[in-house]
Motif scaffolding. Structure first.
Motif, PDB file in Angstrom:
ATOM      1  N   ALA A 131       0.824  -1.212   0.000  1.00 29.78           N
ATOM      2  CA  ALA A 131       0.000   0.000   0.000  1.00 29.78           C
ATOM      3  C   ALA A 131       0.857   1.261   0.000  1.00 29.78           C
ATOM      4  O   ALA A 131       0.549   2.245  -0.685  1.00 29.78           O
ATOM      5  N   ALA A 132       1.943   1.249   0.758  1.00 34.14           N
ATOM      6  CA  ALA A 132       2.803   2.439   0.831  1.00 34.14           C
ATOM      7  C   ALA A 132       3.488   2.742  -0.485  1.00 34.14           C
ATOM      8  O   ALA A 132       3.941   3.875  -0.711  1.00 34.14           O
ATOM      9  N   ALA A 133       3.564   1.763  -1.379  1.00 30.96           N
ATOM     10  CA  ALA A 133       4.254   1.960  -2.651  1.00 30.96           C
ATOM     11  C   ALA A 133       3.498   2.872  -3.606  1.00 30.96           C
ATOM     12  O   ALA A 133       4.105   3.425  -4.532  1.00 30.96           O
ATOM     13  N   VAL A 134       2.192   3.057  -3.409  1.00 33.61           N
ATOM     14  CA  VAL A 134       1.396   3.591  -4.514  1.00 33.61           C
ATOM     15  C   VAL A 134       0.745   4.974  -4.365  1.00 33.61           C
ATOM     16  O   VAL A 134       0.316   5.533  -5.386  1.00 33.61           O
ATOM     17  N   PRO A 135       0.609   5.592  -3.200  1.00 41.33           N
ATOM     18  CA  PRO A 135      -0.202   6.820  -3.150  1.00 41.33           C
ATOM     19  C   PRO A 135       0.305   7.970  -4.015  1.00 41.33           C
ATOM     20  O   PRO A 135      -0.453   8.528  -4.813  1.00 41.33           O
ATOM     21  N   LEU A 136       1.569   8.363  -3.878  1.00 44.12           N
ATOM     22  CA  LEU A 136       2.067   9.527  -4.622  1.00 44.12           C
ATOM     23  C   LEU A 136       1.978   9.306  -6.119  1.00 44.12           C
ATOM     24  O   LEU A 136       1.551  10.189  -6.876  1.00 44.12           O
ATOM     25  N   THR A 137       2.375   8.129  -6.561  1.00 44.63           N
ATOM     26  CA  THR A 137       2.358   7.861  -7.995  1.00 44.63           C
ATOM     27  C   THR A 137       0.932   7.734  -8.517  1.00 44.63           C
ATOM     28  O   THR A 137       0.643   8.147  -9.649  1.00 44.63           O
TER      29      THR A 137
END
Length: 342
Positions: A131-137
């Motif tokens: 989950a932490a991999a994806v918010p900004l992108t």
């Protein structure tokens, strides 16, 4: 604010006192700071995983020398442990993911205060690291496609995604293929990068290491309607060659000497995408970021999107964050690098 009596007075954070090469052990250090005070719309999150983006690397490298620690970090996933008086939609114990606010202390901390209006509910099907991999992108890709290009589910044409194996490119390919009718052409220079872009749904992948314009036009002789640009310097003339008349470019990198003149004769539009605009300027539509993260969360859980996590470092330490920065700084990473609490 909700009950915080069980929370400690201080927390461990990781940041920088000065911009140093990532090989220097002082480039990222651990420190103890008081727990942040919540603003009215804030929630306090116990951070369980963070990812490292090119934006993190640039901010660390350019950090001014100061006596006060700059706490770095944007992307995060964790649990809500306190709620501000005007924060709605969240309660203690909720699982969330978000990309933070560049004007505030970052997420590389044990606890992090963040405006609830830019926070989404963590996808149930994803681990903390995934989950932490994806918010900004996800936010960047979503705003580029649907706020800047104004695309809809009926939109057709061709989209060129430069650096399709990068963090934003990886989400842009997926969102464009799931939510529009566009043909997606990605660029990549290595075999593993090409394979990654194809696995995400790209219709074709071209090499950007040589003559980008020639390689794109060999694939799509009539040119492209939309261009996503994370590397604009030195590429504007290429974009002018491959874009159709009245085409559109959305860029996420700024350069003070960028010359857009080559785009004029074809009346090519240039858009800027900076995902922090809503939070920094507290825009009237700030909750759009919460809404799009919640929509993306549903898509992850439905299997319509997949996480872009490729490297997971276990242990929330300065050493691991330095390694993550070094990997991202190399420019050769595919997908995202995440540091997670054990």
């Amino acid at each position: 604010m909700s009950e915080t009596s069980r929370l400690p007075d201080h927390m461990t954070v990781i940041g920088s006192y000065q911009g140093l090469p990532i090989t220097d052990t002082r480039s990222l250090v651990e420190a103890e700071l008081p727990l942040p005070e919540l603003r009215p719309h804030d929630i306090l999150v116990h951070v369980l995983a963070v990812s490292v983006n090119p934006a993190d690397v640039k901010r660390r490298a350019g950090a001014p020398t100061a006596e006060t620690l700059t706490v770095l970090g944007f992307d995060a996933a964790g649990t809500v442990v306190a709620v501000g008086p005007e924060a709605t939609g969240y309660a203690v114990g909720d699982e969330v993911y978000y990309a933070g606010d560049v004007s505030r202390p970052g997420s590389n901390a044990e606890y992090h205060a963040v405006d609830s209006r830019i926070v989404g509910r963590k996808p149930v099907s994803l681990s903390w690291a995934q989950a932490a991999a994806v918010p900004l992108t996800t936010i960047t890709a979503w705003e580029a496609l649907f706020d800047k290009f104004k695309l809809t589910s009926d939109s057709t044409g061709t989209l060129l995604v430069v650096a399709g194996a990068g963090g934003v490119g990886s989400m842009l390919i997926q969102l464009a293929k799931r939510l529009t009718k566009l043909t997606v052409i990605a660029t990549a220079s290595r075999e593993e990068s090409r394979d990654w872009a194809y696995s995400l749904g790209a219709d074709a992948v071209v090499d950007h290491s040589g003559d980008l314009a020639t390689n794109v036009l060999d694939e799509v002789p009539d040119g492209v309607d939309y261009i996503f640009s994370p590397y604009s310097k030195g590429n504007v003339e290429n974009y002018a060659k491959v874009a159709k008349t009245f085409g559109e470019v959305c860029a996420i990198d700024g350069h003070p000497d960028l010359n857009l003149q080559p785009l004029m004769q074809k009346s090519i539009s240039w858009h800027w995408e900076w995902m922090f605009t809503r939070s920094v300027f507290q825009t009237a539509d700030i909750t759009d970021q919460r809404d799009l993260l919640d929509r993306a969360s549903q898509m992850f859980d439905a299997g319509d999107l997949r996480t872009t996590l490729t490297t997971e470092l276990v242990g929330f330490t300065a050493e691991n964050l330095r390694e993550a920065h070094q990997l991202v700084e190399s420019g050769r990473t595919i997908g995202k690098v995440v540091v997670v609490r054990p």
